[in-house]
Design an enzyme around this catalytic site. Structure first.
Site, short mmCIF file in Angstrom:
data_model
loop_
_atom_site.label_atom_id
_atom_site.label_comp_id
_atom_site.label_asym_id
_atom_site.label_seq_id
_atom_site.Cartn_x
_atom_site.Cartn_y
_atom_site.Cartn_z
N GLY A 285 -9.44 -91.84 0.47
CA GLY A 285 -8.22 -91.84 0.11
C GLY A 285 -7.63 -90.56 -0.62
O GLY A 285 -6.30 -90.45 -0.55
N ASP B 249 -7.44 -91.14 -5.27
CA ASP B 249 -5.88 -91.50 -4.97
C ASP B 249 -5.48 -92.46 -6.06
O ASP B 249 -4.35 -91.91 -6.41
CB ASP B 249 -6.17 -92.28 -3.49
CG ASP B 249 -6.91 -93.25 -3.69
OD1 ASP B 249 -7.72 -93.51 -4.34
OD2 ASP B 249 -7.31 -93.82 -2.32
N ASP C 141 -7.55 -97.90 -10.71
CA ASP C 141 -7.14 -99.24 -10.65
C ASP C 141 -7.70 -99.80 -11.80
O ASP C 141 -7.54 -99.57 -13.21
CB ASP C 141 -7.32 -99.73 -9.39
CG ASP C 141 -6.61 -101.40 -9.29
OD1 ASP C 141 -5.88 -101.61 -10.10
OD2 ASP C 141 -7.18 -101.92 -8.39
N LYS D 299 -2.21 -97.32 -12.15
CA LYS D 299 -1.68 -98.60 -12.43
C LYS D 299 -1.96 -98.87 -13.96
O LYS D 299 -3.01 -99.26 -14.42
CB LYS D 299 -2.06 -99.56 -11.58
CG LYS D 299 -1.69 -99.58 -10.12
CD LYS D 299 -2.39 -100.54 -9.17
CE LYS D 299 -2.12 -100.63 -7.74
NZ LYS D 299 -2.37 -101.70 -7.07
N PHE E 29 0.40 -103.33 -4.48
CA PHE E 29 -0.63 -102.66 -3.70
C PHE E 29 0.41 -101.68 -2.70
O PHE E 29 1.29 -102.12 -2.18
CB PHE E 29 -1.21 -103.83 -2.72
CG PHE E 29 -2.19 -103.19 -2.01
CD1 PHE E 29 -3.75 -103.09 -2.64
CD2 PHE E 29 -2.09 -102.60 -0.69
CE1 PHE E 29 -4.63 -102.39 -1.99
CE2 PHE E 29 -3.16 -102.14 0.02
CZ PHE E 29 -4.43 -101.95 -0.82
N VAL E 30 -0.30 -100.43 -3.00
CA VAL E 30 0.54 -99.48 -2.11
C VAL E 30 -0.27 -98.64 -1.00
O VAL E 30 -1.58 -98.89 -1.03
CB VAL E 30 1.24 -98.15 -3.35
CG1 VAL E 30 2.25 -99.01 -3.83
CG2 VAL E 30 0.28 -97.78 -3.90
N ASP F 47 -4.97 -96.29 2.10
CA ASP F 47 -4.94 -97.59 3.15
C ASP F 47 -4.79 -98.76 2.84
O ASP F 47 -5.13 -99.53 1.62
CB ASP F 47 -6.62 -97.23 3.69
CG ASP F 47 -7.42 -97.70 2.99
OD1 ASP F 47 -7.49 -97.54 1.88
OD2 ASP F 47 -8.29 -98.83 3.55
N ARG G 92 -2.94 -94.55 5.95
CA ARG G 92 -3.21 -93.43 5.38
C ARG G 92 -2.38 -92.20 5.71
O ARG G 92 -2.00 -91.31 4.82
CB ARG G 92 -4.68 -93.02 5.59
CG ARG G 92 -5.88 -93.85 5.08
CD ARG G 92 -7.10 -93.16 4.88
NE ARG G 92 -8.14 -94.24 4.70
CZ ARG G 92 -8.70 -94.56 3.57
NH1 ARG G 92 -8.15 -94.14 2.55
NH2 ARG G 92 -9.65 -95.35 3.67
P1 IMP Z 1 -10.96 -98.58 -9.11
O1 IMP Z 1 -12.46 -98.09 -9.00
O2 IMP Z 1 -10.73 -100.20 -9.50
O3 IMP Z 1 -10.36 -97.72 -10.29
O4 IMP Z 1 -10.13 -98.54 -7.96
C1 IMP Z 1 -9.97 -97.42 -7.14
C2 IMP Z 1 -10.04 -97.65 -5.71
O5 IMP Z 1 -9.39 -98.87 -5.26
C3 IMP Z 1 -9.04 -96.56 -4.87
O6 IMP Z 1 -9.77 -95.42 -4.54
C4 IMP Z 1 -8.56 -97.25 -3.87
O7 IMP Z 1 -9.41 -97.19 -2.72
C5 IMP Z 1 -8.64 -98.69 -4.23
N1 IMP Z 1 -7.01 -99.39 -4.53
C6 IMP Z 1 -6.81 -99.94 -5.61
N2 IMP Z 1 -5.38 -100.05 -5.74
C7 IMP Z 1 -5.03 -99.79 -4.25
C8 IMP Z 1 -3.72 -99.76 -3.85
O8 IMP Z 1 -2.58 -100.24 -4.32
N3 IMP Z 1 -3.67 -99.53 -2.49
C9 IMP Z 1 -4.76 -98.72 -1.87
N4 IMP Z 1 -5.85 -98.95 -2.44
C10 IMP Z 1 -6.08 -99.33 -3.94
MG MG Z 2 -10.49 -95.24 -2.01
#
Ligand code: IMP
Ligand code: MG
Length: 202
Positions: free
Chosen positions: A68, A124, A127, A155, A176-177, A183, A189
């Site tokens: 990403g 990227d 979350d 977020k 969700f973006v 992606d 992407r």
């Molecule tokens: P985390 O480990 O929960 O912080 O998630 C990070 C990963 O979740 C990112 O690298 C993305 O691959 C995916 N992700 C979370 N939210 C989104 C979104 O809104 N769009 C696309 N990918 C997302």
């Molecule tokens: Mg990712």
């Protein structure tokens, strides 16, 4: 051709049909990428200010999290006039019930020789914070001089873990973006803006 006029040279009509609305356009992304690069550059200069000139070079390792962050990193590094290297890292996440991941593990090896280096992990989107939490712990075990975290998007209110990025492009609502590297199921992407998808496309 008339119906396609708005699409621009990068967009494919089939991809454009799936887009609901543009959250962050190209100009805003480009301006923010420059600002982040300037902030990073100032930090790198401070990191190495105490060292004699010949030892300042080559101490920076940018660690993009695949896949990403690739578009973001490609733009960012071209605004960084430092002698730096890239150490790509791939992670696997295990999806839970919804889109939330239950766990994260690194695929393969961490890039070698991080000892004494100034490492910036770049993702990227922040979350839940799991990806960056796991990665930054692993990187710290390699005894780097510093570890910083950089994300294009965040977020707010979502992160359950205490992950504090040093550089954040944009805080976005909990939607969700896709686009600019992000992606849905591996697609979108290549879209040059950060957008939401129409419900039919998800
Ligand atoms: P985390 O480990 O929960 O912080 O998630 C990070 C990963 O979740 C990112 O690298 C993305 O691959 C995916 N992700 C979370 N939210 C989104 C979104 O809104 N769009 C696309 N990918 C997302
Ligand atoms: Mg990712």
């Amino acid at each position: 051709m008339a119906g396609r006029a708005k699409a621009g040279p990068y967009a494919l009509p089939a991809m454009l049909r799936d887009i609901e609305r543009v959250l962050i356009d190209r100009e805003r992304i480009a301006a923010r990428v420059r600002e982040i690069a300037a902030a990073m550059s100032a930090d790198f200069a401070r990191d190495t200010a105490h060292l004699p000139e010949p030892e300042r070079d080559g101490r920076i390792v940018l660690m993009p999290v695949l896949t990403g962050s690739i578009v973001f990193v490609a733009d960012l590094i071209r605004h960084l006039p430092h002698k730096l290297s890239l150490g790509l890292v791939a992670v696997s996440s295990y999806p839970g019930k919804s889109v939330e991941s239950k766990g994260v593990s690194i695929r393969g090896e961490l890039p070698g020789d991080l000892e004494g280096k100034h490492v910036v992990i770049i993702d990227d989107i922040l979350d839940s914070g799991q990806t960056l939490d796991v990665l930054s712990r692993l990187v710290r075990e390699r005894r780097p001089a510093s570890v910083r975290l950089c994300v294009l998007l965040r977020k707010p209110g979502k992160a359950k873990l205490d992950v504090r990025p040093d550089y954040v492009g944009f805080d976005i609502p909990d939607e969700f973006v896709v686009g600019y590297g992000l992606d849905y199921d591996g697609f979108y992407r290549n879209h040059p803006e950060i957008v939401t998808l129409r419900p039919e496309a998800r």
